[in-house]
Design an enzyme around this catalytic site. Structure first.
Site, PDB file in Angstrom:
ATOM      1  N   LYS A   1       0.833  -1.214   0.000  1.00 21.75           N
ATOM      2  CA  LYS A   1       0.000   0.000   0.000  1.00 21.75           C
ATOM      3  C   LYS A   1       0.866   1.263   0.000  1.00 21.75           C
ATOM      4  O   LYS A   1       0.626   2.220  -0.744  1.00 21.75           O
ATOM      5  CB  LYS A   1      -0.924  -0.031   1.225  1.00 21.75           C
ATOM      6  CG  LYS A   1      -1.623   1.263   1.515  1.00 21.75           C
ATOM      7  CD  LYS A   1      -2.567   1.652   0.381  1.00 21.75           C
ATOM      8  CE  LYS A   1      -2.967   3.088   0.488  1.00 21.75           C
ATOM      9  NZ  LYS A   1      -4.362   3.313   0.584  1.00 21.75           N
TER      10      LYS A   1
ATOM     11  N   CYS B   1      -3.531  10.890   1.846  1.00 20.87           N
ATOM     12  CA  CYS B   1      -2.850   9.602   1.656  1.00 20.87           C
ATOM     13  C   CYS B   1      -1.492   9.799   1.002  1.00 20.87           C
ATOM     14  O   CYS B   1      -0.459   9.485   1.574  1.00 20.87           O
ATOM     15  CB  CYS B   1      -3.705   8.701   0.783  1.00 20.87           C
ATOM     16  SG  CYS B   1      -5.392   8.636   1.352  1.00 20.87           S
TER      17      CYS B   1
HETATM   18  N1  SAJ Z   1      -2.237  14.869  -8.576  1.00 18.77           N
HETATM   19  C1  SAJ Z   1      -1.429  15.645  -9.409  1.00 18.77           C
HETATM   20  N2  SAJ Z   1      -1.093  15.150 -10.638  1.00 18.77           N
HETATM   21  C2  SAJ Z   1      -1.528  13.922 -11.065  1.00 18.77           C
HETATM   22  C3  SAJ Z   1      -2.323  13.133 -10.204  1.00 18.77           C
HETATM   23  C4  SAJ Z   1      -2.669  13.632  -8.957  1.00 18.77           C
HETATM   24  O1  SAJ Z   1      -1.030  16.758  -9.062  1.00 18.77           O
HETATM   25  O2  SAJ Z   1      -1.193  13.561 -12.193  1.00 18.77           O
HETATM   26  C5  SAJ Z   1      -2.594  15.382  -7.242  1.00 18.77           C
HETATM   27  C6  SAJ Z   1      -4.115  15.573  -7.065  1.00 18.77           C
HETATM   28  O3  SAJ Z   1      -4.529  16.800  -7.588  1.00 18.77           O
HETATM   29  C7  SAJ Z   1      -4.242  15.496  -5.563  1.00 18.77           C
HETATM   30  C8  SAJ Z   1      -3.177  14.474  -5.175  1.00 18.77           C
HETATM   31  O4  SAJ Z   1      -2.269  14.412  -6.270  1.00 18.77           O
HETATM   32  O5  SAJ Z   1      -3.932  16.727  -4.955  1.00 18.77           O
HETATM   33  C9  SAJ Z   1      -3.706  13.083  -4.881  1.00 18.77           C
HETATM   34  O6  SAJ Z   1      -4.746  12.740  -5.778  1.00 18.77           O
HETATM   35  P1  SAJ Z   1      -4.903  11.283  -6.415  1.00 18.77           P
HETATM   36  O7  SAJ Z   1      -6.085  11.294  -7.310  1.00 18.77           O
HETATM   37  O8  SAJ Z   1      -3.622  10.862  -7.037  1.00 18.77           O
HETATM   38  O9  SAJ Z   1      -5.078  10.306  -5.192  1.00 18.77           O
HETATM   39  P2  SAJ Z   1      -6.038  10.261  -3.876  1.00 18.77           P
HETATM   40  O10 SAJ Z   1      -5.275  10.840  -2.735  1.00 18.77           O
HETATM   41  O11 SAJ Z   1      -7.394  10.775  -4.137  1.00 18.77           O
HETATM   42  O12 SAJ Z   1      -6.149   8.645  -3.690  1.00 18.77           O
HETATM   43  C10 SAJ Z   1      -4.949   7.865  -3.602  1.00 18.77           C
HETATM   44  C11 SAJ Z   1      -5.088   6.664  -4.552  1.00 18.77           C
HETATM   45  N3  SAJ Z   1      -3.798   6.000  -4.701  1.00 18.77           N
HETATM   46  C12 SAJ Z   1      -3.249   5.763  -5.930  1.00 18.77           C
HETATM   47  O13 SAJ Z   1      -3.767   6.124  -6.965  1.00 18.77           O
HETATM   48  C13 SAJ Z   1      -1.961   5.017  -5.948  1.00 18.77           C
HETATM   49  C14 SAJ Z   1      -6.128   5.704  -4.030  1.00 18.77           C
HETATM   50  O14 SAJ Z   1      -6.194   4.519  -4.827  1.00 18.77           O
HETATM   51  C15 SAJ Z   1      -5.824   5.322  -2.564  1.00 18.77           C
HETATM   52  O15 SAJ Z   1      -6.799   4.432  -2.034  1.00 18.77           O
HETATM   53  C16 SAJ Z   1      -5.837   6.603  -1.757  1.00 18.77           C
HETATM   54  O16 SAJ Z   1      -4.777   7.445  -2.247  1.00 18.77           O
HETATM   55  C17 SAJ Z   1      -5.615   6.226  -0.300  1.00 18.77           C
HETATM   56  O17 SAJ Z   1      -6.604   6.246   0.458  1.00 18.77           O
HETATM   57  O18 SAJ Z   1      -4.497   5.862   0.065  1.00 18.77           O
END
Ligand code: SAJ
Length: 414
Positions: A213, A267
């Protein structure tokens, strides 16, 4: 196959409540336990205290049919799923106090044959600690680490992996990693997850499941850091980073993520520190990625300040406050931090545009700032800062903003 007629979910937040509701929808009796009286009362009225698409209907149905109940006090069950927060402390070391408190709370009602699954994202070794803590709390029971074959209870880790905004789909369709203290523990947990998971259940040991994870979220963090670093390099070299990434991604083995104003949520900006804490010497890229992503909001703030210097009366519209697109979740949001810093530094009139919320958090309202509609912001602002790529903003055409200084941290204008 082992079946479960009564399951208890400890922690009714963004993971626990949807999990409880989905299991209840499969006809299993579920008791959800939370320390918040507000959460418990809201759920027992068939309502929800968090925002997640379609969760309201599912919870309402589960409560109406009597399959889901919430309580402040644990009761006996066949399986206990722990889904409580695991934040880090000020020095970026993991805070396991919520897990320990949850375990202390359920310890008196745990009985022979019960399964305890830790869902909370946790540093390597936490599931082993649960077994050790429970051995102290319940010396009358044999724990799996004490005697794998004669253990009275089963303990496993099955980290949640759902994406906020798609929780109900992903809870069912995602593959799950299930790590047992022993093989028997893992097998028992698989039976529980087969109640509602259509994805594959992949068995391993507890430490590998914990690390898996953390690895998933660190992988994403490192890749976002790469994109964020590129965006800063491209600013320096006067290259359009969005065009660059589009071009580079046409290579069959390149898939660069999207730069942004920083990494938010509870996360991805937290979990990599658990790896750094466990292996500080080895975790070099993971640490650096965290530092890069944490520095990005400051970089954006400086860019905005430089733009504001060009105006006698800067009117700055911040488009988006949520931590990512098309959600209303403002927690740990870099956009919100940037907005607050602009307000505190008093660098001009600040208009806050967030179509997904009705009210600003109090401390922003206290700064005399108010929520502004997109059309109003377009009319009044001389500087537009795109902080979140909400669908409402993506309909904007470059012509709509031609007279403004635009700082587009999300690439909606390409
Ligand atoms: N972000 C960027 N650029 C990107 C992708 C995301 O700047 O290309 C930013 C988003 O805007 C946000 C942050 O990253 O601020 C996180 O967003 P996210 O959509 O990547 O992830 P979370 O936090 O909503 O959910 C993540 C997920 N993990 C992965 O994709 C590996 C989810 O599957 C997990 O269950 C969750 O963390 C968790 O609970 O750990």
């Amino acid at each position: 196959m082992q079946s479960f007629s009564r399951v208890s979910v400890i922690g009714l937040g963004y993971i626990g409540l949807p999990t409880a509701a989905v299991i209840a929808s499969r006809g299993v009796e579920v008791l959800g336990v939370d320390v918040s009286e507000h959460a418990v009362n809201t759920i027992n009225q068939g309502k929800i205290h968090i925002v997640e698409p379609d969760l309201d209907m599912l919870v309402q149905a589960a409560v109406t049919t009597g399959k889901l109940k919430a309580s402040l006090t644990p009761e006996p069950a066949e399986a206990f799923m722990i889904a409580v927060p695991t934040p880090f402390k000020e020095n970026k070391t993991p805070d396991l106090s919520y897990i320990k408190a949850a375990l202390e709370n359920i310890a008196p009602v745990i009985a022979k044959g019960n399964l305890i699954v830790l869902e909370s994202t946790s540093p390597v070794g936490t599931t082993d600690k649960i077994s050790a803590w429970l051995a102290e709390l319940r010396p009358d029971l044999v724990m799996p680490h004490q005697d794998p074959d004669k253990a009275d209870v089963f303990i496993a880790h099955c980290p949640e992996r759902v994406l906020p905004g798609r929780v109900l789909q992903e809870l069912v369709s995602n593959d799950r990693i299930i790590g047992g203290i022993t093989e028997r523990c893992a097998q028992k947990a698989v039976a529980l997850y087969h109640l509602f998971v259509r994805g594959e259940c992949l068995l391993t040991n507890a430490r590998t499941a914990e690390m898996a994870k953390l690895t998933e979220n660190s992988f994403r963090d490192v890749n976002i850091a790469f994109a964020n670093e590129l965006s800063m390099i491209c600013d320096h070299l006067k290259i359009n980073v969005w065009e660059l990434i589009k071009l580079a991604n046409r290579h069959p083995r390149v898939n660069i993520l999207t730069p942004g104003p920083g990494v938010g949520g509870h996360c991805i900006a937290v979990d990599p520190w658990f790896i750094v804490d466990s292996a500080p010497e080895q975790a070099q890229i993971i640490r650096k990625a965290r530092e890069i992503n944490d520095s990005k909001p400051h970089y954006v703030i400086n860019k905005i300040k430089q733009a504001a210097d060009q105006f006698k009366k800067p009117v700055i519209a911040c488009l988006g406050l949520a931590f990512k697109a098309d959600i209303d979740d403002l927690r740990e949001s870099p956009a919100l931090d940037i907005a607050m810093s602009l307000l505190e530094d008093n660098i001009g009139e600040i208009l806050l545009v967030e179509p997904n919320i009705k009210q600003l958090p109090k401390k922003y309202a206290d700064h005399n700032s108010r929520l502004t509609s997109l059309p109003q912001a377009l009319e009044q602002a001389n500087i537009l800062v795109v902080l979140v790529d909400h669908k409402q903003f993506k309909t904007l055409h470059p012509v709509d903003v031609a007279t403004k200084v635009v700082i587009d941290t999300r690439g909606i204008f390409g």
